[in-house]
Design an enzyme around this catalytic site. Structure first.
Site, PDB file in Angstrom:
ATOM      1  N   GLN A 181       0.810  -1.222   0.000  1.00 25.65           N
ATOM      2  CA  GLN A 181       0.000   0.000   0.000  1.00 25.65           C
ATOM      3  C   GLN A 181       0.845   1.276   0.000  1.00 25.65           C
ATOM      4  O   GLN A 181       0.285   2.366  -0.026  1.00 25.65           O
ATOM      5  CB  GLN A 181      -0.961   0.008   1.200  1.00 25.65           C
ATOM      6  CG  GLN A 181      -2.059  -1.043   1.109  1.00 25.65           C
ATOM      7  CD  GLN A 181      -3.017  -0.827  -0.072  1.00 25.65           C
ATOM      8  OE1 GLN A 181      -3.089   0.255  -0.644  1.00 25.65           O
ATOM      9  NE2 GLN A 181      -3.747  -1.879  -0.424  1.00 25.65           N
ATOM     10  N   SER A 203       2.908  -4.788  -5.273  1.00 23.45           N
ATOM     11  CA  SER A 203       2.104  -5.325  -6.360  1.00 23.45           C
ATOM     12  C   SER A 203       1.761  -4.228  -7.359  1.00 23.45           C
ATOM     13  O   SER A 203       1.398  -3.115  -6.965  1.00 23.45           O
ATOM     14  CB  SER A 203       0.803  -5.865  -5.746  1.00 23.45           C
ATOM     15  OG  SER A 203       0.092  -6.622  -6.670  1.00 23.45           O
ATOM     16  N   HIS A 205      -0.777  -3.759  -9.377  1.00 27.05           N
ATOM     17  CA  HIS A 205      -2.141  -3.261  -9.602  1.00 27.05           C
ATOM     18  C   HIS A 205      -2.603  -2.255  -8.557  1.00 27.05           C
ATOM     19  O   HIS A 205      -3.697  -1.715  -8.654  1.00 27.05           O
ATOM     20  CB  HIS A 205      -3.138  -4.423  -9.735  1.00 27.05           C
ATOM     21  CG  HIS A 205      -3.453  -5.170  -8.486  1.00 27.05           C
ATOM     22  ND1 HIS A 205      -4.640  -4.990  -7.817  1.00 27.05           N
ATOM     23  CD2 HIS A 205      -2.776  -6.110  -7.795  1.00 27.05           C
ATOM     24  CE1 HIS A 205      -4.677  -5.814  -6.770  1.00 27.05           C
ATOM     25  NE2 HIS A 205      -3.551  -6.489  -6.727  1.00 27.05           N
ATOM     26  N   THR A 241       8.965 -18.107 -17.154  1.00 23.35           N
ATOM     27  CA  THR A 241       9.303 -17.075 -18.141  1.00 23.35           C
ATOM     28  C   THR A 241       8.867 -15.700 -17.653  1.00 23.35           C
ATOM     29  O   THR A 241       7.739 -15.539 -17.163  1.00 23.35           O
ATOM     30  CB  THR A 241       8.596 -17.402 -19.485  1.00 23.35           C
ATOM     31  OG1 THR A 241       9.042 -18.689 -19.891  1.00 23.35           O
ATOM     32  CG2 THR A 241       8.930 -16.381 -20.555  1.00 23.35           C
ATOM     33  N   CYS A 329     -17.901  -9.331   4.818  1.00 29.63           N
ATOM     34  CA  CYS A 329     -19.261  -9.730   4.494  1.00 29.63           C
ATOM     35  C   CYS A 329     -19.347 -10.459   3.159  1.00 29.63           C
ATOM     36  O   CYS A 329     -20.253 -11.230   2.943  1.00 29.63           O
ATOM     37  CB  CYS A 329     -20.193  -8.528   4.502  1.00 29.63           C
ATOM     38  SG  CYS A 329     -19.578  -7.156   3.557  1.00 29.63           S
TER      39      CYS A 329
HETATM   40  N1  PLP Z   1      -0.762  -6.925   1.062  1.00 28.33           N
HETATM   41  C1  PLP Z   1      -1.521  -5.834   1.187  1.00 28.33           C
HETATM   42  C2  PLP Z   1      -1.204  -4.848   2.264  1.00 28.33           C
HETATM   43  C3  PLP Z   1      -2.601  -5.616   0.324  1.00 28.33           C
HETATM   44  O1  PLP Z   1      -3.343  -4.525   0.461  1.00 28.33           O
HETATM   45  C4  PLP Z   1      -2.877  -6.591  -0.674  1.00 28.33           C
HETATM   46  C5  PLP Z   1      -4.033  -6.435  -1.557  1.00 28.33           C
HETATM   47  O2  PLP Z   1      -5.064  -5.938  -1.182  1.00 28.33           O
HETATM   48  C6  PLP Z   1      -2.039  -7.695  -0.769  1.00 28.33           C
HETATM   49  C7  PLP Z   1      -0.992  -7.837   0.115  1.00 28.33           C
HETATM   50  C8  PLP Z   1      -2.259  -8.747  -1.821  1.00 28.33           C
HETATM   51  O3  PLP Z   1      -1.986  -8.206  -3.098  1.00 28.33           O
HETATM   52  P1  PLP Z   1      -2.107  -9.070  -4.429  1.00 28.33           P
HETATM   53  O4  PLP Z   1      -3.542  -9.037  -4.803  1.00 28.33           O
HETATM   54  O5  PLP Z   1      -1.261  -8.377  -5.425  1.00 28.33           O
HETATM   55  O6  PLP Z   1      -1.625 -10.420  -4.117  1.00 28.33           O
END
Ligand code: PLP
Length: 412
Positions: A181, A203, A205, A241, A329
């Protein structure tokens, strides 16, 4: 109706510049970067350039100190299982009660394998007590795994200080942080403030790159066994790969985040602060979780007492607003969030928690839309709430004029 997207801690829109940078590696330069023919040099060079670019943007570390797993979950698993495998003599791990399941579930698995895990508590603001951390360090501590910022509340942990303390206590302790984050939202300096961190996971995304690409910084010399065994890719540290287009996209996304950070961060924080101010002024018995702690400027976690997060999200969605709830939920359990529970947020508040998270694409008009509909959603749910009469001596919302913004003062 245009959707108001306020769930950027869950995932982000891929930036157009990122799509553009990736495109050639689907259509023209699609060759396997490990192949011997000349045509494959383009993709191989692109991966090399992406490594160098990410290394610069994480504080000038070495380009060979990172792997490209598929997501943050794989990055965390790689770091944690790899560290345990490489250091069998040590059997103790330190983490916190508010980690993401991508770390907590690995900790549970390590416990099943016979390791001991200390789960540090947090206070009502979601903060750690450094004294608890110091007390938890042991002669057999192998790994400290503490997130950089919490995904639900945005509360930032002083990971640079914790890493320094761990290394001063015992240089052999490995420090891993889940920075999913914070990369793209805070400046990350692995040669400066975070120089004692051995492994840092994130990550794509979450920072306007696509889903399906992660990154694990692993400082040179860190004892860590490979998690995915296969070919010789990534110098034998992760078989498979390389996902060339997505690696290029990740580097471009991080480059953009670093370039725009100075302008974006204050603008996003101003929008978030306005949202909180206006909602707390219009909705009685609403509090901002983590408001008293250092927090990411894009995240707002609100608890509206005596309503359920599921109902809030359903009605927000009907109004075209995407946000998320702290409660689980969606799994049907209606369990309140482990993060808010860890912070000691009362049951009646943690059930009614909702998280808004912004990005550089969030506009003033998005905040206007949320402020226009959210108070009415809470008021309508409270009119139906079974808890309202038994737990408060307030009249039900409609009699109080709550719908029209009766000032209630923030954070009650
Ligand atoms: N760690 C944290 C703090 C996250 O907010 C998230 C995703 O919400 C993840 C790990 C997992 O990420 P990913 O979906 O890329 O595995």
């Amino acid at each position: 109706m245009d959707v108001v997207y306020a769930d950027n801690n869950a995932t982000t829109r891929v930036a157009p510049e990122v799509v553009e940078a990736m495109r050639p590696f689907f259509e023209e330069d699609y060759f396997n970067p490990s192949s011997m023919y000349d045509a494959a040099h383009g993709p191989a060079e692109a991966v090399k350039a992406a490594r160098a670019s990410i290394a610069r943007d994480l504080g000038g570390v070495r380009p060979d100190e990172r792997l490209f797993p598929s997501c943050a979950t794989e990055s965390n698993n790689t770091a944690m299982f790899g560290a345990v495998k490489a250091n069998p003599a040590r059997r103790h791990v330190i983490t916190t009660v508010v980690e993401h399941p991508a770390v907590l579930n690995v900790c549970k698995e390590l416990e099943r394998d016979g390791l001991e895990v200390t789960y540090l508590p947090v206070d009502r603001q979601g903060q750690l007590d450094v004294r608890d951390f110091v007390r938890a360090l042991r002669r057999d501590t192998l790994l400290v795994t503490i997130m950089h910022a919490n995904n639900e509340t945005g509360v930032v942990f002083p990971i640079g200080d914790l890493a320094r303390i761990a290394k001063e206590t015992d240089p052999a302790i490995l420090v891993h942080t889940d920075a999913t984050q914070t990369v793209g939202k805070l400046s990350i300096d692995l040669s400066g403030e975070l120089r004692h961190v051995d492994m840092l996971a994130f990550s794509g995304h979450k920072l306007h790159a696509p889903k399906g690409i992660g990154c694990l910084f692993t400082r040179r010399g860190t004892p860590c066994r490979p998690f995915l065994l296969g070919g010789h890719q990534e110098a034998g540290r992760r078989g498979g790969t390389e996902n060339v287009a997505f690696i290029v996209g990740l580097a471009r996304a991080l480059e953009l985040a670093v370039a725009t950070h100075q302008d974006d961060e204050p603008r996003i924080t101003t929008l978030r602060d306005r949202l909180e101010r206006e909602l707390c002024a219009r909705i009685p018995l609403t509090e901002v979780n983590g408001a008293g702690a250092p927090r990411l400027g894009n995240t707002s976690n609100l608890s509206c007492h005596f309503v359920e997060g599921e109902g809030i999200l359903y009605q927000l969605s009907a109004a075209g607003i995407c946000a998320s709830s702290g409660s689980a939920c969606t799994s049907g359990s209606l369990e309140p969030s482990h993060v808010l529970r860890g912070m000691g947020v009362p049951f009646t508040a943690s059930h009614g928690s909702v998280r808004f998270s912004f990005s550089r694409y969030t506009r003033e008009t998005d905040v206007d839309r949320i402020v226009a509909v959210f108070p009415e959603i809470i008021a309508s749910l409270r009119r139906l709430s079974p808890y309202w009469d038994s737990a408060t001596d307030r009249p039900r919302p409609e009699a109080e004029g709550m719908l029209h913004g009766a000032p209630a003062g923030p954070h009650r």
